[in-house]
Design an enzyme around this catalytic site. Structure first.
Site, mmCIF file in Angstrom:
data_model
loop_
_atom_site.group_PDB
_atom_site.id
_atom_site.type_symbol
_atom_site.label_atom_id
_atom_site.label_comp_id
_atom_site.label_asym_id
_atom_site.label_seq_id
_atom_site.Cartn_x
_atom_site.Cartn_y
_atom_site.Cartn_z
ATOM 1 N N LYS A 36 0.804 -1.008 -0.121
ATOM 2 C CA LYS A 36 -0.044 -0.053 0.004
ATOM 3 C C LYS A 36 0.856 1.268 0.174
ATOM 4 O O LYS A 36 2.053 1.138 0.246
ATOM 5 C CB LYS A 36 -0.991 0.097 1.137
ATOM 6 C CG LYS A 36 -0.193 0.203 2.290
ATOM 7 C CD LYS A 36 -1.018 0.174 3.838
ATOM 8 C CE LYS A 36 -2.025 1.452 3.857
ATOM 9 N NZ LYS A 36 -2.688 1.496 5.068
ATOM 10 N N GLN A 37 0.240 2.358 -0.358
ATOM 11 C CA GLN A 37 1.058 3.642 -0.161
ATOM 12 C C GLN A 37 0.107 4.514 0.491
ATOM 13 O O GLN A 37 -1.097 4.586 0.427
ATOM 14 C CB GLN A 37 1.212 4.168 -1.637
ATOM 15 C CG GLN A 37 1.827 5.717 -1.548
ATOM 16 C CD GLN A 37 2.558 5.890 -2.812
ATOM 17 O OE1 GLN A 37 2.785 5.132 -3.819
ATOM 18 N NE2 GLN A 37 2.330 7.440 -3.147
ATOM 19 N N GLY A 38 0.748 5.342 1.475
ATOM 20 C CA GLY A 38 0.040 6.333 2.268
ATOM 21 C C GLY A 38 0.654 7.797 1.983
ATOM 22 O O GLY A 38 1.439 7.846 1.089
ATOM 23 N N ARG B 84 5.622 4.377 1.393
ATOM 24 C CA ARG B 84 5.150 3.129 0.701
ATOM 25 C C ARG B 84 5.466 1.857 1.437
ATOM 26 O O ARG B 84 6.618 1.617 2.057
ATOM 27 C CB ARG B 84 5.755 3.091 -0.613
ATOM 28 C CG ARG B 84 5.502 4.176 -1.420
ATOM 29 C CD ARG B 84 6.057 3.973 -2.987
ATOM 30 N NE ARG B 84 5.865 5.055 -3.814
ATOM 31 C CZ ARG B 84 6.888 6.087 -4.058
ATOM 32 N NH1 ARG B 84 8.171 5.719 -3.561
ATOM 33 N NH2 ARG B 84 6.633 7.042 -4.845
ATOM 34 N N ASP C 222 -0.123 8.852 16.822
ATOM 35 C CA ASP C 222 -1.117 8.572 15.814
ATOM 36 C C ASP C 222 -1.916 7.393 16.365
ATOM 37 O O ASP C 222 -1.811 6.307 15.530
ATOM 38 C CB ASP C 222 -0.452 8.433 14.610
ATOM 39 C CG ASP C 222 -1.418 8.595 13.521
ATOM 40 O OD1 ASP C 222 -2.598 8.887 13.613
ATOM 41 O OD2 ASP C 222 -0.999 8.212 12.318
#
Length: 227
Positions: free
Chosen positions: A7-9, A13, A130
């Protein structure tokens, strides 16, 4: 073994790859071209180091976090343990609500465990930075129903740091509360169960941390009202 994009945020990555013959997760912090190159490099290195350090501190405190196999600051990569059968806490909550007739009881057990672990984290002055249900993994025990028997693993420590003060701990709790209310609004009791368990584990500063959380929450509500 070639790397496989997972996935990429916004910041990185994630790939499935290999480190010394062991399957692993590779987190690559890509270049932010809108930043000055040297500043971007500095921020990237700081966050990679912070993530590795926080994961180690959690493990020392008996809190599950991915084992760090290798850090490559030049390539902006962190090689870490991969939990291939795990789901996020966000997915877990949805699964329990959908599949369990006694969903609130099962989620109370889950929230109590999560709140206790965050309390232990703060008692050791580890600020996550977070705390959301996307940054907590539920890893099933071998051959077990994931809704019944599981380990809780904290991930994504890129914004983490070490701090003994109450402000950052209060902010951590506020971020968690907002994440739960926005993502799981139909289960408004989740944070209350977590906070109850948190208070028993967070150490001698319990009252001042919770008071600071209430203060941060009031500031957040005021900003929301003013716009």
């Amino acid at each position: 073994m070639p790397m496989e994009m997972l996935k990429q945020g916004a910041e990185a990555r994630l790939y499935i790859g290999d480190f010394k013959g062991e399957r692993c997760l590779i987190k690559e912090r890509f270049v932010k071209k809108y930043r000055h190159h040297e500043l971007d490099t500095q921020i990237s290195r700081q966050r990679i180091k912070a993530e590795a350090k926080a994961a180690g501190r959690c493990q020392s405190a008996g809190i599950l976090a991915p084992k760090i196999f290798h850090t490559d600051l030049n390539e902006r990569k962190l090689y870490m343990e991969y939990f291939d059968k795990a789901i996020t806490a966000k997915q877990f909550i949805q699964k329990v609500v959908t599949e369990k007739s006694d969903a609130e009881d099962a989620l109370k057990k889950f929230c109590t465990a999560v709140g206790s672990l965050i309390g232990r984290m703060h008692a050791n002055n580890i600020i996550h930075g977070d705390l959301t249900t996307s940054n907590i993994l539920i890893n099933p025990k071998e051959n077990a129903d994931i809704c019944e028997t599981y380990d809780i693993v904290f991930i994504d420590f890129g914004l983490s740091h070490y701090n003994q003060g109450t402000e950052d701990k209060g902010v951590d709790l506020y971020v968690l509360e907002r994440a739960l209310l926005s993502t799981h609004s139909e289960q408004p009791y989740l944070f209350d169960y977590m906070l109850q368990a948190y208070r028993k584990e967070c150490g001698k500063d319990e009252e001042s941390v919770v008071a600071k959380f209430e203060e941060v929450r009031a500031r957040g509500r005021k900003r929301t009202m003013i716009g």
